[in-house]
Design an enzyme around this catalytic site. Structure first.
Site, PDB file in Angstrom:
ATOM      1  N   PRO A 241       0.803  -1.327  -0.047  1.00  0.00           N
ATOM      2  CA  PRO A 241       0.192  -0.100  -0.057  1.00  0.00           C
ATOM      3  C   PRO A 241       1.112   1.239  -0.119  1.00  0.00           C
ATOM      4  O   PRO A 241       1.837   1.232   0.581  1.00  0.00           O
ATOM      5  CB  PRO A 241      -0.832  -0.110   1.026  1.00  0.00           C
ATOM      6  CG  PRO A 241      -0.111  -0.937   2.131  1.00  0.00           C
ATOM      7  CD  PRO A 241       0.980  -2.069   1.353  1.00  0.00           C
ATOM      8  N   MET A 242       0.681   2.166  -0.936  1.00  0.00           N
ATOM      9  CA  MET A 242       1.490   3.392  -0.979  1.00  0.00           C
ATOM     10  C   MET A 242       0.448   4.536  -1.394  1.00  0.00           C
ATOM     11  O   MET A 242       0.018   4.730  -2.301  1.00  0.00           O
ATOM     12  CB  MET A 242       2.780   3.230  -1.934  1.00  0.00           C
ATOM     13  CG  MET A 242       3.730   2.215  -1.445  1.00  0.00           C
ATOM     14  SD  MET A 242       5.102   2.281  -2.785  1.00  0.00           S
ATOM     15  CE  MET A 242       4.220   1.407  -3.894  1.00  0.00           C
TER      16      MET A 242
ATOM     17  N   CYS B 166       2.514   3.707   9.386  1.00  0.00           N
ATOM     18  CA  CYS B 166       2.723   5.217   8.722  1.00  0.00           C
ATOM     19  C   CYS B 166       3.521   6.238   9.687  1.00  0.00           C
ATOM     20  O   CYS B 166       3.146   6.387  10.823  1.00  0.00           O
ATOM     21  CB  CYS B 166       1.407   5.672   8.263  1.00  0.00           C
ATOM     22  SG  CYS B 166       1.682   7.200   7.321  1.00  0.00           S
TER      23      CYS B 166
ATOM     24  N   GLY C   8      10.445  -3.795   2.554  1.00  0.00           N
ATOM     25  CA  GLY C   8      11.750  -2.902   2.946  1.00  0.00           C
ATOM     26  C   GLY C   8      12.708  -3.199   2.319  1.00  0.00           C
ATOM     27  O   GLY C   8      13.472  -4.310   2.285  1.00  0.00           O
TER      28      GLY C   8
ATOM     29  N   GLY D  27       7.293  -2.370  -2.573  1.00  0.00           N
ATOM     30  CA  GLY D  27       7.230  -1.052  -2.602  1.00  0.00           C
ATOM     31  C   GLY D  27       7.966  -0.266  -3.868  1.00  0.00           C
ATOM     32  O   GLY D  27       7.631  -0.284  -5.083  1.00  0.00           O
TER      33      GLY D  27
HETATM   34  C1  LIG Z   1       5.257   7.091  -1.316  1.00  0.00           C
HETATM   35  C2  LIG Z   1       5.051   6.029  -0.186  1.00  0.00           C
HETATM   36  C3  LIG Z   1       3.650   5.754   0.274  1.00  0.00           C
HETATM   37  C4  LIG Z   1       3.389   4.933   1.184  1.00  0.00           C
HETATM   38  N1  LIG Z   1       2.225   4.896   1.798  1.00  0.00           N
HETATM   39  C5  LIG Z   1       1.856   3.834   2.517  1.00  0.00           C
HETATM   40  C6  LIG Z   1       0.483   3.537   3.049  1.00  0.00           C
HETATM   41  O1  LIG Z   1      -0.376   4.316   2.646  1.00  0.00           O
HETATM   42  N2  LIG Z   1       0.306   2.538   3.958  1.00  0.00           N
HETATM   43  C7  LIG Z   1       1.355   1.821   4.378  1.00  0.00           C
HETATM   44  O2  LIG Z   1       1.089   0.720   5.022  1.00  0.00           O
HETATM   45  N3  LIG Z   1       2.643   2.092   4.026  1.00  0.00           N
HETATM   46  C8  LIG Z   1       2.975   2.740   3.122  1.00  0.00           C
HETATM   47  N4  LIG Z   1       4.248   2.936   2.756  1.00  0.00           N
HETATM   48  C9  LIG Z   1       5.111   2.087   3.031  1.00  0.00           C
HETATM   49  C10 LIG Z   1       5.426   0.907   2.085  1.00  0.00           C
HETATM   50  O3  LIG Z   1       4.047   0.285   2.114  1.00  0.00           O
HETATM   51  C11 LIG Z   1       6.520   0.086   2.256  1.00  0.00           C
HETATM   52  O4  LIG Z   1       6.506  -0.691   3.517  1.00  0.00           O
HETATM   53  C12 LIG Z   1       8.012   0.798   2.564  1.00  0.00           C
HETATM   54  O5  LIG Z   1       7.982   1.504   1.264  1.00  0.00           O
HETATM   55  C13 LIG Z   1       9.170  -0.101   2.599  1.00  0.00           C
HETATM   56  O6  LIG Z   1       9.190  -0.740   1.187  1.00  0.00           O
HETATM   57  P1  LIG Z   1      10.146  -0.503  -0.016  1.00  0.00           P
HETATM   58  O7  LIG Z   1      11.583  -0.286   0.661  1.00  0.00           O
HETATM   59  O8  LIG Z   1       9.915  -1.687  -0.973  1.00  0.00           O
HETATM   60  O9  LIG Z   1       9.427   0.898  -0.705  1.00  0.00           O
HETATM   61  C14 LIG Z   1       4.594   4.174   1.955  1.00  0.00           C
HETATM   62  C15 LIG Z   1       5.660   4.061   1.331  1.00  0.00           C
HETATM   63  C16 LIG Z   1       6.109   5.242   0.266  1.00  0.00           C
HETATM   64  C17 LIG Z   1       7.367   5.182  -0.551  1.00  0.00           C
END
Ligand SMILES: Cc1cc2nc3c(=O)[nH]c(=O)nc-3n(C[C@H](O)[C@H](O)[C@H](O)COP(=O)(O)O)c2cc1C
Length: 326
Positions: free
Chosen positions: A21-22, A104, A205, A228
């Site tokens: 979720p992002m 978050c 992550g 993500g």
């Molecule tokens: C732009 C952005 C928005 C995000 N929004 C959410 C969100 O709405 N809910 C959530 O649980 N995590 C959110 N995250 C965290 C991601 O789901 C993920 O856990 C985090 O980016 C680490 O993973 P990655 O290194 O693969 O990006 C967000 C991350 C980014 C970069």
């Protein structure tokens, strides 16, 4: 390396590789792209429980879905058990899965007592889960960080509470709230959580490449991978991970493949949001699709300056048809 299908309560995933979720990213067009590249599950952007109760237009837009993206997980944030329960009753169609945001780090969310602020009050987490579990008959998951800061690491405690309260799976992004996105995700935490729980654990992550994903599975024993930022401009990462898990040869997209994907992505944005928002959103995505290609930084500057969708399309077609290579 064939793996048994991963199930979350009644839901059997076609792949253990799922989309994170992002907020601001995982809208319907993005989810449809990621789903078409093999994501086993996709998540909405986080949805405010208060917003759901008020039935705001913005909240309804976040909930817009399409059969093509099934199964969709709806992620809610909030800190009041009753409000969360009422919000769930407002959902017009029961989602395939409900996820609660407990990670978050954004100030506005923290100030409202939601997101990773919940990690500071495990009693409240228990109360929330008791109410929400009662309201959700389908799969219920939570997404957490390792803790508030390095002095308050409590992912194991929260994981145990979740399991005891009937949560069906948990995702850990092993950074603290105070870390934000700095430093490295501490995958050791994932290994520890997996060892101490019987419900499925998803790792989130720093999965930027196929090697990262396979290494996370091997080093931590986690059940699934959440993609993500590694998927920005690279939805093929999901397909490649699926192929690697099935022992298949991994293929890389050509520039022609990238251009086809961009047009599909752009078309979905126009369909969903109209041309103006498509222009604003696709400037960012197209810049990501060009990453690593020769001339990408000059191309990115031109893309960011585009004021018309037709101009953006011409520029993009030119760049990708000229076959800029790595
Ligand atoms: C732009 C952005 C928005 C995000 N929004 C959410 C969100 O709405 N809910 C959530 O649980 N995590 C959110 N995250 C965290 C991601 O789901 C993920 O856990 C985090 O980016 C680490 O993973 P990655 O290194 O693969 O990006 C967000 C991350 C980014 C970069």
């Amino acid at each position: 390396m064939q793996r048994a299908p991963l199930t979350i309560q009644s839901l059997t995933l076609t792949s253990p590789v799922i989309l994170a979720p992002m907020a601001g990213i995982s809208n319907l067009p993005y989810r449809r792209i990621m789903k078409s590249c093999g994501a086993g599950l996709v998540f909405s952007e986080m949805v405010s429980a208060n917003g759901l109760i008020r039935d705001g237009a913005k909240t309804q837009q976040l909930l817009t879905t399409h059969t093509e993206e099934y199964p969709l997980g709806i992620q809610l944030f909030g800190n009041d058990p009753q409000v969360l329960g009422e919000a769930l009753s407002k959902l017009k169609n029961p989602p395939a899965l409900v996820d609660l945001n407990m990670g978050c780090p954004v100030k506005k969310v923290i100030r409202s007592g939601s997101g990773s602020a919940l990690l500071q009050d495990t009693g409240l987490i228990t109360r929330i889960l008791k109410v929400v579990r009662h309201c959700v008959t389908g799969p219920l998951t939570i997404k957490i960080r390792s803790g508030w800061d390095i002095h308050h690491i409590n992912f194991l405690e929260v994981g145990h509470i979740a399991q005891e309260e009937g949560v069906d799976a948990i995702t850990l992004h092993p950074r603290t709230r105070c870390q934000g996105f700095t430093g490295k995700a501490n995958w050791n935490h994932l290994g520890k959580l997996k060892k101490s729980l019987s419900i499925p654990v998803f790792g989130s992550g720093d999965i930027m490449t196929v090697d990262d994903g396979i290494r996370m599975l091997n080093e931590t024993g986690c059940d699934g991978l959440m993609i993500g930022r590694g998927g920005y401009g690279n939805p093929w990462l999901i397909q490649q991970l699926n192929d690697a898990l099935q022992g298949k040869q991994i293929t890389c997209p050509s520039t022609a493949d990238k251009l086809v994907m961009i047009h599909r992505h752009l078309g979905l944005h126009r369909e969903q949001f109209g041309d103006y928002k498509a222009l604003l959103e696709m400037r960012k995505h197209i810049s990501w699709y060009a990453r690593g290609m020769e001339g990408a930084s000059q191309f990115r500057s031109k893309v960011q300056a585009c004021q018309q969708l037709s101009e953006l399309i011409c520029l993009t077609d030119d760049f990708f048809q000229q076959g800029h290579h790595l």
